[in-house]
Design an enzyme around this catalytic site. Structure first.
Site, PDB file in Angstrom:
ATOM      1  N   SER A  56     -22.033  12.331 -22.608  1.00 57.50           N
ATOM      2  CA  SER A  56     -23.145  13.186 -22.188  1.00 57.50           C
ATOM      3  C   SER A  56     -24.359  12.950 -23.100  1.00 57.50           C
ATOM      4  O   SER A  56     -24.794  11.814 -23.244  1.00 57.50           O
ATOM      5  CB  SER A  56     -22.685  14.646 -22.188  1.00 57.50           C
ATOM      6  N   ASP A 116     -18.068  13.563 -11.582  1.00 55.20           N
ATOM      7  CA  ASP A 116     -19.202  14.040 -12.392  1.00 55.20           C
ATOM      8  C   ASP A 116     -20.452  14.113 -11.516  1.00 55.20           C
ATOM      9  O   ASP A 116     -21.040  13.092 -11.172  1.00 55.20           O
ATOM     10  CB  ASP A 116     -19.418  13.072 -13.560  1.00 55.20           C
ATOM     11  N   HIS A 136     -17.920  16.425 -15.005  1.00 60.11           N
ATOM     12  CA  HIS A 136     -18.607  15.909 -16.176  1.00 60.11           C
ATOM     13  C   HIS A 136     -17.761  16.026 -17.448  1.00 60.11           C
ATOM     14  O   HIS A 136     -17.774  15.150 -18.309  1.00 60.11           O
ATOM     15  CB  HIS A 136     -19.922  16.676 -16.345  1.00 60.11           C
TER      16      HIS A 136
END
Lengths: 385, 385
Positions: free
Chosen positions: B162, B326, B359
């Protein structure tokens, strides 16, 4: 499908605005929760003329943030028109030259129908959170009362998008004799965990605003900050990722360079700010709590062995429409409804429309929804049952 | 891929916790915005042993809500371990028997590194919103300072998921001589409009909380309500629709019947409440503003003709990993990075992993990420350049 509604085929008609007490003071109107509520006033709007045989009624159910003002204007010189004016009017998909259209503000709302911001006659003060929890079923039974008062036994169609579609489903189940057809657009028979989560966070934004004061804010400042945040969250879910990317991308509002500050500077931020600010001018935070809760609760199959069993009473013809870009109530949820209707041997048409817009496509794209809906209504009227 | 990490191959090591002043008082450390900041202290953690030739360093960059405590425990009797303990430790994907692991809290953070909650030595008061805006580039240059102080010229790998992946990209661009390989997981080279929108709404939740007080709340009550809402919004985006549906569906927390009240009753609501409440215990609202802003701003290609041009300086080998579930940083964004690397004739491996988690999969699923990452690091170490 690509054309966004701008031009409409004919002039904007005048809408008739009215309100009616559908539950009298002292009467005991029982809600699904077991609580009682009275009196109940309903704000509604009509367009077109009721036929002599009263066979041309179309009931429109609004979504979470909508209201009774579905189309037209109230005065000839008024600039603003109703929220679905592109679809409803003379010669439009829902043709007010042929149909008598009724749209009412939902129970629990804040646009004229009894809700948490209304005065509780028992105390002389606004209900706030002492207002009873309402359900989609309660909303529909209040609408049925309105039709009773108007002397209307049966509607040719009940139509709605999003939460309006839930009401259309509920009408077909609860009042099978009164519904000729049910048109369910960008909707679902029950929210997914993710949709409940988005609603829950919106409610949290309101109730964690210290100005909310347990819902007792009407004489002080309203929880506008929390309500605006709730609306912003909603708005993200109403648009598709790709439509946001196409519309805003990473464009800055006006500057060419980053500000290195915390004012909204990306165009998408400014857009959300605007949506939040506009919304709090016309909506009540407590109504947002009650109406989202009604959506979360809706699940006609909850007490049944299947959705098909829940839908068994329906005698309506059905039209179900979903949009490819809708990730809030994706096509799979419409398919679940359609499959259950098919299992129950109901007459159902289903269309998945391609659209980049997302959930809000039913409010933003005129075609081909207009052609599909008007064709369906016509076929029902022609008695192809 | 299906197995969620539970068992780890070996015992939990002790992590060394430290902090270091990397910018001295009075020194002028210029940020990307042009503002200056000093002093800057960095909180960091190390695991494993630095080799004599200092060729075994792996730098781990944390995500928005992470911190320096990546793995292990600080005391033998401590129950809690770091946020990526499944991946980092003796015999694990990032093997602390072989590698010297460093993870530091980002600039602007609230877990030991200088941020808006730190004391501004010029005023003797906490910065609040007078803290300068920081960028991913600033975070990385502060990490580089830390490595300078530790006498480390070069890292075998910089890895992050991320926002950590953004830092890995930035490292490879800004310090090409210092980065052997860059591992970018569930990340992107720039946020989409939708991701900016979610961040903006999270910031709005904080700043519209009256307790925020323009960021000057440290001596009074913090804007915990707004911060919890921001975290809840984030959490919805970290999970996939299907994983939420599978985990929670429409299940109620404990009761069998609807409460017809407004306390959280769906299991997914209780989950979000918990995530929000847990987060505000360890995170600072202003840091949330600054770090999300840094994410929004990140776009190494903004001043270039293409992303490939922006990546041109890199001399690293690359591993890019995305997850099918995601929807925050979808595979298309990883592909955009990979395509740009390929255009620039960089050495890049790309894997899209199937995962229902969304995610957060990189934090939740041990395999096959562990095998892929350890294999990649090994191949880089074996000199297959």
């Amino acid at each position: 499908m690509r054309r966004v509604a701008q031009e409409t085929p004919a002039g904007v008609p005048l809408a008739q605005r009215a309100s009616m007490q559908v539950v009298e003071p002292g009467e005991r109107f029982e809600l699904e929760s077991g609580a009682h509520l009275s009196p109940i006033t309903v704000a509604y709007e009509t367009l077109g003329e009721l036929s002599r045989t009263k066979d041309n009624v179309i009931l429109i159910a609004h979504a979470l943030s909508g209201d009774a003002h579905v189309a037209g204007r109230y005065r000839p010189d008024e600039a603003a028109v109703g929220w679905w004016d592109d679809f409803v009017g003379p010669g439009r998909a829902i043709d007010t030259d042929r149909y008598f259209v009724i749209c009412s503000n939902v129970l629990g709302g804040c646009r004229g129908t009894t809700g948490p911001g209304s005065i509780n006659v028992a105390t002389g003060r606004r209900y706030g959170m002492s207002f009873p929890t309402v359900t989609i079923g309660d909303m529909v039974r209040v609408q049925a009362r309105l039709l009773d008062r108007l002397g209307i036994d049966r509607v040719a169609a009940v139509i709605g998008g999003s939460m309006g579609g839930m009401q259309a489903i509920e009408w077909a189940i609860s009042f099978p004799e009164r519904v000729g057809s049910a048109i369910v657009i960008a909707s679902t028979s029950r929210l997914s965990a993710q949709s409940i989560a988005f609603n829950a966070v919106g409610r949290n934004a309101i109730t964690s605003d210290p100005r909310w004061c347990g819902g007792d804010y009407y004489d002080n400042g309203e929880p506008l900050g929390g309500l605006a945040v709730a609306r912003m969250i909603g708005h993200i879910t109403y648009l598709s990722d790709s439509s946001m990317q196409e519309k805003f991308g990473r464009a800055l509002r006006e500057a060419e360079k980053l500000s290195y500050g915390f004012d909204s500077e990306f165009a998408v931020e400014t857009y959300l700010d605007y949506q939040g600010a506009k919304f709090v001018e016309r909506f009540d935070g407590n109504s947002y709590l009650y109406i989202t809760k009604a959506m979360d609760y809706y699940d006609p199959a909850a007490e049944c062995s299947s959705l098909a069993e829940a839908l068994a009473p329906s005698k309506a013809r059905w039209l179900v429409v979903s949009y490819t870009g809708d990730w809030l109530f994706p096509t799979a949820q419409s398919r679940e409804l359609v499959d259950a209707l098919l299992v129950g041997r109901k007459r159902v048409s289903f269309v998945e429309l391609e659209s980049a817009y997302g959930h809000d496509a039913f409010l933003l794209e005129y075609e081909p929804l207009a052609t599909i809906v008007s064709g369906f209504i016509q076929s029902v009227r022609d008695g192809k049952k």
